[in-house]
Design a protein around this motif. Structure first.
Motif, short mmCIF file in Angstrom:
data_model
loop_
_atom_site.label_atom_id
_atom_site.label_comp_id
_atom_site.label_asym_id
_atom_site.label_seq_id
_atom_site.Cartn_x
_atom_site.Cartn_y
_atom_site.Cartn_z
N LEU A 74 -7.96 19.15 9.21
CA LEU A 74 -8.08 17.93 10.01
C LEU A 74 -7.00 16.94 9.59
O LEU A 74 -6.87 16.64 8.40
CB LEU A 74 -9.46 17.30 9.81
CG LEU A 74 -9.77 16.06 10.64
CD1 LEU A 74 -10.12 16.44 12.08
CD2 LEU A 74 -10.92 15.25 10.03
N LEU A 75 -6.25 16.44 10.56
CA LEU A 75 -5.31 15.36 10.29
C LEU A 75 -5.97 14.02 10.57
O LEU A 75 -6.78 13.90 11.50
CB LEU A 75 -4.05 15.49 11.14
CG LEU A 75 -3.20 16.75 10.96
CD1 LEU A 75 -1.90 16.61 11.74
CD2 LEU A 75 -2.93 17.04 9.50
N VAL A 76 -5.63 13.02 9.77
CA VAL A 76 -6.17 11.66 9.91
C VAL A 76 -5.01 10.69 9.83
O VAL A 76 -4.24 10.71 8.85
CB VAL A 76 -7.20 11.34 8.81
CG1 VAL A 76 -7.73 9.92 8.98
CG2 VAL A 76 -8.33 12.35 8.80
N SER A 77 -4.85 9.84 10.84
CA SER A 77 -3.81 8.81 10.80
C SER A 77 -4.35 7.54 10.17
O SER A 77 -5.54 7.23 10.28
CB SER A 77 -3.26 8.53 12.20
OG SER A 77 -4.29 8.06 13.05
N ASP A 78 -3.47 6.80 9.51
CA ASP A 78 -3.82 5.55 8.82
C ASP A 78 -2.76 4.53 9.20
O ASP A 78 -1.62 4.61 8.75
CB ASP A 78 -3.84 5.80 7.31
CG ASP A 78 -4.19 4.58 6.49
OD1 ASP A 78 -4.05 3.45 7.00
OD2 ASP A 78 -4.58 4.74 5.32
N ASP A 79 -3.12 3.56 10.04
CA ASP A 79 -2.10 2.65 10.55
C ASP A 79 -1.80 1.49 9.61
O ASP A 79 -0.80 0.80 9.81
CB ASP A 79 -2.46 2.15 11.95
CG ASP A 79 -3.64 1.19 11.99
OD1 ASP A 79 -4.33 1.04 10.97
OD2 ASP A 79 -3.88 0.59 13.06
N LEU A 80 -2.62 1.28 8.59
CA LEU A 80 -2.30 0.25 7.61
C LEU A 80 -1.26 0.76 6.62
O LEU A 80 -0.24 0.11 6.38
CB LEU A 80 -3.56 -0.20 6.87
CG LEU A 80 -3.34 -1.21 5.74
CD1 LEU A 80 -2.75 -2.51 6.29
CD2 LEU A 80 -4.65 -1.51 5.01
N VAL A 81 -1.50 1.93 6.08
CA VAL A 81 -0.59 2.52 5.09
C VAL A 81 0.64 3.10 5.78
O VAL A 81 1.72 3.14 5.20
CB VAL A 81 -1.34 3.59 4.28
CG1 VAL A 81 -0.39 4.43 3.45
CG2 VAL A 81 -2.37 2.94 3.37
N LYS B 182 -17.39 -6.22 4.96
CA LYS B 182 -16.70 -5.23 5.78
C LYS B 182 -17.59 -4.03 6.11
O LYS B 182 -18.40 -3.61 5.30
CB LYS B 182 -15.43 -4.76 5.08
CG LYS B 182 -14.28 -5.76 5.13
CD LYS B 182 -13.04 -5.20 4.46
CE LYS B 182 -11.81 -6.05 4.77
NZ LYS B 182 -11.95 -7.44 4.38
N SER B 183 -17.38 -3.48 7.31
CA SER B 183 -18.03 -2.24 7.72
C SER B 183 -16.96 -1.31 8.28
O SER B 183 -15.87 -1.74 8.66
CB SER B 183 -19.10 -2.52 8.78
OG SER B 183 -18.52 -3.12 9.93
N GLY B 184 -17.28 -0.02 8.34
CA GLY B 184 -16.30 0.95 8.80
C GLY B 184 -15.40 1.38 7.66
O GLY B 184 -15.86 1.66 6.56
N TYR B 185 -14.09 1.48 7.92
CA TYR B 185 -13.11 1.92 6.93
C TYR B 185 -13.46 3.30 6.38
O TYR B 185 -13.49 3.53 5.18
CB TYR B 185 -12.99 0.91 5.79
CG TYR B 185 -12.48 -0.44 6.22
CD1 TYR B 185 -11.12 -0.70 6.27
CD2 TYR B 185 -13.36 -1.44 6.61
CE1 TYR B 185 -10.65 -1.94 6.69
CE2 TYR B 185 -12.90 -2.68 7.04
CZ TYR B 185 -11.54 -2.92 7.07
OH TYR B 185 -11.08 -4.14 7.49
N CYS C 26 0.83 -1.19 0.00
CA CYS C 26 0.00 0.00 0.00
C CYS C 26 0.87 1.24 0.00
O CYS C 26 2.00 1.23 0.44
CB CYS C 26 -0.90 0.01 1.24
SG CYS C 26 -2.09 -1.34 1.28
N SER C 27 0.32 2.32 -0.46
CA SER C 27 0.99 3.61 -0.37
C SER C 27 -0.06 4.67 -0.16
O SER C 27 -1.23 4.47 -0.44
CB SER C 27 1.77 3.89 -1.65
OG SER C 27 0.89 4.16 -2.72
N ALA C 28 0.38 5.83 0.37
CA ALA C 28 -0.56 6.91 0.59
C ALA C 28 -1.21 7.32 -0.71
O ALA C 28 -2.39 7.65 -0.76
CB ALA C 28 0.15 8.09 1.25
N GLY D 205 -6.64 1.13 3.39
CA GLY D 205 -6.22 2.00 4.47
C GLY D 205 -7.13 1.77 5.66
O GLY D 205 -8.22 1.21 5.52
N ARG D 206 -6.69 2.20 6.86
CA ARG D 206 -7.49 2.03 8.07
C ARG D 206 -7.31 3.25 8.96
O ARG D 206 -6.31 3.37 9.68
CB ARG D 206 -7.08 0.75 8.82
CG ARG D 206 -7.19 -0.51 7.98
CD ARG D 206 -7.05 -1.76 8.84
NE ARG D 206 -8.29 -2.02 9.57
CZ ARG D 206 -8.41 -2.98 10.48
NH1 ARG D 206 -7.38 -3.75 10.80
NH2 ARG D 206 -9.57 -3.18 11.10
#
Length: 384
Positions: A360-367, A314-317, A31-33, A347-348
């Motif tokens: 707004l900043l958003v973190s993504d722990d998968l990517v 899947k739900s969420g994401y 994955c990549s941003a 991404g998550r």
């Protein structure tokens, strides 16, 4: 996949978790941003860009007094410092200011110091923004929190009262957790004077104080193994000290647990303000206090939904907006959608943070990235 451990430790379950982890580790490097951004959708006028990349397992976000954005991780065991964002159009510079820690996902900033939650310990890096290139050795604030790693990672925040708020998740999928678990506590900044704030909380990984009322609101993850659609994750509001939110007896305010709910009544526990959906894995939440976004977003709760691991679909994401009028919910709708496509996670989202300019900043722990969401009113179309 929602990465929460389950209480069943059978060989079959262990094998399934190991298989799921192997998939996660296989997918994440691919994955990549940029890939994630290409698939995301936002309302008209909103724009999303990479604020920082190369932030493995990015989880809780907090901003220092001098503008440094700190990022905790869970699986990487590190805490990062992000600086110089947008310099010459490049993502932020990433430094590691702590490493080798146990699940240090929870971080918060107070009086120049960075506090880190590492399961049984709260640590602090003193005067950290003056020492980003030579970070100090972590000092132990307390080492007396429970040492269970199942739901043992933290989300930390200092409240308006100057006290440090710390959740202790249930050490199980569902069980009678005992007096040390499934609650929210507060303590002084030096780790003394512990107080129970609220009880019956399975696993909160996000909370904030509502502007105006100063009441504490929090997300809570519902239990597993009751099927695709039960129970819902929750958005809750604390109105009095010692309030009980139902776990493990009552879920989502209206569903008794098939084992632990016997002889109980859901009327005896505080129901959620809003059901967020089953298994969406609601994590970080903050109230939007900026002025960049349209007026409808001001005072809204913005929630990072990490995404399910145990549903047939899947739900969420996604990142959701809960528009409020005091404690009354006016709407629940996506701000960012599309972190999964065709049942494949790209991404998550794990946490959100409102910046001084209203972005707004958003973190993504998968990517392993942090995004910046901004808004500019769409230009009116030209009249023909």
């Amino acid at each position: 996949m929602r990465w929460r451990r389950r209480s069943d430790t059978s060989t079959k379950e262990t094998a399934m978790r190991g298989f799921a982890l192997s998939i996660l580790l296989f997918v994440a490097p691919a994955c990549s941003a940029a890939v994630a951004l290409d698939s995301l959708s936002l309302p008209s006028g909103f724009h999303i860009e990479v604020y920082a990349d190369a932030v493995p397992n990015a989880r809780e976000l907090v901003r220092g007094a001098n503008g440094t954005v700190f990022v905790g991780s869970r699986d990487a065991g590190k805490v990062y410092a992000l600086t110089d964002a947008g310099h010459e159009g490049k993502p932020a510079r990433v430094r590691v200011v702590a490493s080798g820690l146990q699940m240090p996902s929870g971080i918060t900033f107070h009086d120049g110091d960075l506090y880190i939650g590492a399961v049984s310990r709260i640590l602090v890096l003193r005067d950290i923004e003056q020492h980003l290139d030579d970070p100090p050795k972590p000092i132990v604030v307390t080492n007396k929190l429970p040492d269970k790693t199942h739901h043992g990672w933290k989300f930390l925040a200092f409240g308006p009262d100057g006290r440090l708020y710390v959740p202790t998740g249930a050490p199980c999928n569902v069980c009678k957790p005992g007096k040390d678990f499934a609650k929210l506590i507060s303590m002084k900044a030096d780790g003394s004077d512990w107080r129970d704030v609220a009880l019956g909380i399975r696993n909160s990984v996000g909370f904030d104080w509502q502007p105006g009322t100063q009441q504490l609101w929090f997300t809570d993850n519902g239990r597993d193994e009751l099927g695709d659609d039960l129970p819902s994750d929750e958005l809750n509001r604390i109105t009095r000290t010692g309030e009980h939110f139902g776990f493990p007896y009552c879920h989502q305010g209206d569903t008794l647990d098939p084992e632990f709910g016997k002889g109980k009544s859901c009327k005896d526990y505080t129901p959620p303000v809003l059901k967020l959906g089953a298994h969406v894995a609601s994590l970080g939440m903050r109230f939007y206090t900026g002025t960049m976004f349209p007026a409808a977003y001001r005072g809204a709760a913005i929630i990072a939904e990490h995404g399910s691991w145990n549903r047939s679909k899947k739900s969420g994401y996604r990142v959701m907006t809960v528009r409020l009028d005091g404690s009354r919910v006016l709407g629940y709708e996506p701000l960012i959608d599309g972190f999964q496509h065709d049942e494949i996670a790209q991404g998550r989202p794990a946490d959100v943070l409102v910046m001084p300019d209203g972005a707004l900043l958003v973190s993504d722990d998968l990517v392993g990235a942090v995004y910046r969401v901004s808004y500019a009113a769409p230009m009116p179309s030209a009249k023909k």
